[in-house]
Motif scaffolding. Sequence first.
Motif, short mmCIF file in Angstrom:
data_model
loop_
_atom_site.label_atom_id
_atom_site.label_comp_id
_atom_site.label_asym_id
_atom_site.label_seq_id
_atom_site.Cartn_x
_atom_site.Cartn_y
_atom_site.Cartn_z
N LEU A 109 0.86 -1.18 0.00
CA LEU A 109 0.00 0.00 0.00
C LEU A 109 0.90 1.23 0.00
O LEU A 109 1.85 1.30 0.78
CB LEU A 109 -0.89 0.01 1.25
N VAL A 110 0.58 2.19 -0.87
CA VAL A 110 1.30 3.46 -0.91
C VAL A 110 0.31 4.58 -0.59
O VAL A 110 -0.74 4.66 -1.22
CB VAL A 110 1.93 3.72 -2.29
N ILE A 111 0.66 5.41 0.37
CA ILE A 111 -0.18 6.54 0.72
C ILE A 111 0.44 7.79 0.10
O ILE A 111 1.58 8.13 0.38
CB ILE A 111 -0.32 6.69 2.24
N VAL A 112 -0.35 8.46 -0.74
CA VAL A 112 0.16 9.61 -1.48
C VAL A 112 -0.45 10.92 -0.98
O VAL A 112 0.25 11.92 -0.87
CB VAL A 112 -0.10 9.45 -3.00
N GLY A 132 0.87 -8.97 1.41
CA GLY A 132 2.05 -8.61 2.20
C GLY A 132 1.71 -7.42 3.07
O GLY A 132 0.89 -6.59 2.70
N ALA A 133 2.32 -7.35 4.21
CA ALA A 133 2.05 -6.24 5.13
C ALA A 133 3.09 -5.15 4.91
O ALA A 133 3.96 -4.91 5.75
CB ALA A 133 2.06 -6.74 6.57
N ARG A 134 3.02 -4.50 3.74
CA ARG A 134 4.00 -3.48 3.38
C ARG A 134 3.29 -2.17 3.11
O ARG A 134 2.36 -2.12 2.30
CB ARG A 134 4.77 -3.89 2.13
N ILE A 135 3.77 -1.11 3.76
CA ILE A 135 3.21 0.23 3.55
C ILE A 135 4.33 1.20 3.26
O ILE A 135 5.31 1.27 4.00
CB ILE A 135 2.40 0.72 4.77
N VAL A 136 4.17 1.95 2.17
CA VAL A 136 5.05 3.07 1.86
C VAL A 136 4.22 4.33 2.09
O VAL A 136 3.24 4.56 1.40
CB VAL A 136 5.59 3.02 0.41
N ASP A 137 4.61 5.09 3.09
CA ASP A 137 3.83 6.24 3.54
C ASP A 137 4.48 7.54 3.07
O ASP A 137 5.44 8.02 3.66
CB ASP A 137 3.72 6.20 5.06
#
Length: 162
Positions: A109-112, A132-137
């Motif tokens: 997930l990417v938060i823009v 997958g439990a991956r976040i790019v904030d």
Amino acid sequence: EERGVLFDVLGAVEAVNARQKRKLGEKVAALFDGRLEGKTIAVWGLAFKAETDDMRESPAIDLIESLLAAGAEVHAHDPGAMETAQRLFGDRIRYARRMYDAVEEADALVIVTEWLEYRNPDFERIRSRMHGARIVDGRNLYDPTKMQKLGFTYVSLGRNAV
């Protein structure tokens, strides 16, 4: 420039802004050792800023184009800019009516854009729907230590990854 006046500072600012827009895509790619082919990436926030549908100069445009070019599938959500995004991207991405639908089977997930509804999500609900439990904030909305305790690989801008 037309009048022979050089604006070196403005050129430098534009270069930095362009580099910053690429950062999100680079951080996502790094999570997968540069191999995004076949990955599904959820994107929360398409507008340049919250409370608008304006996507001009939005980092989401560069991010999504780079993800698509790398062979990723993009699932996007934005409370206000979905129609604008559809004019830009057409059927090249999937549009989620609800934010949690965007993370369904996503690898990251990417938060823009920092819309209010993205500030306090149900992290368990997110994790249970993702591969997958991956976040790019990209907005530094969450506390890195908390995200680690919740079991996420969490990458933000200007802070250490956890």
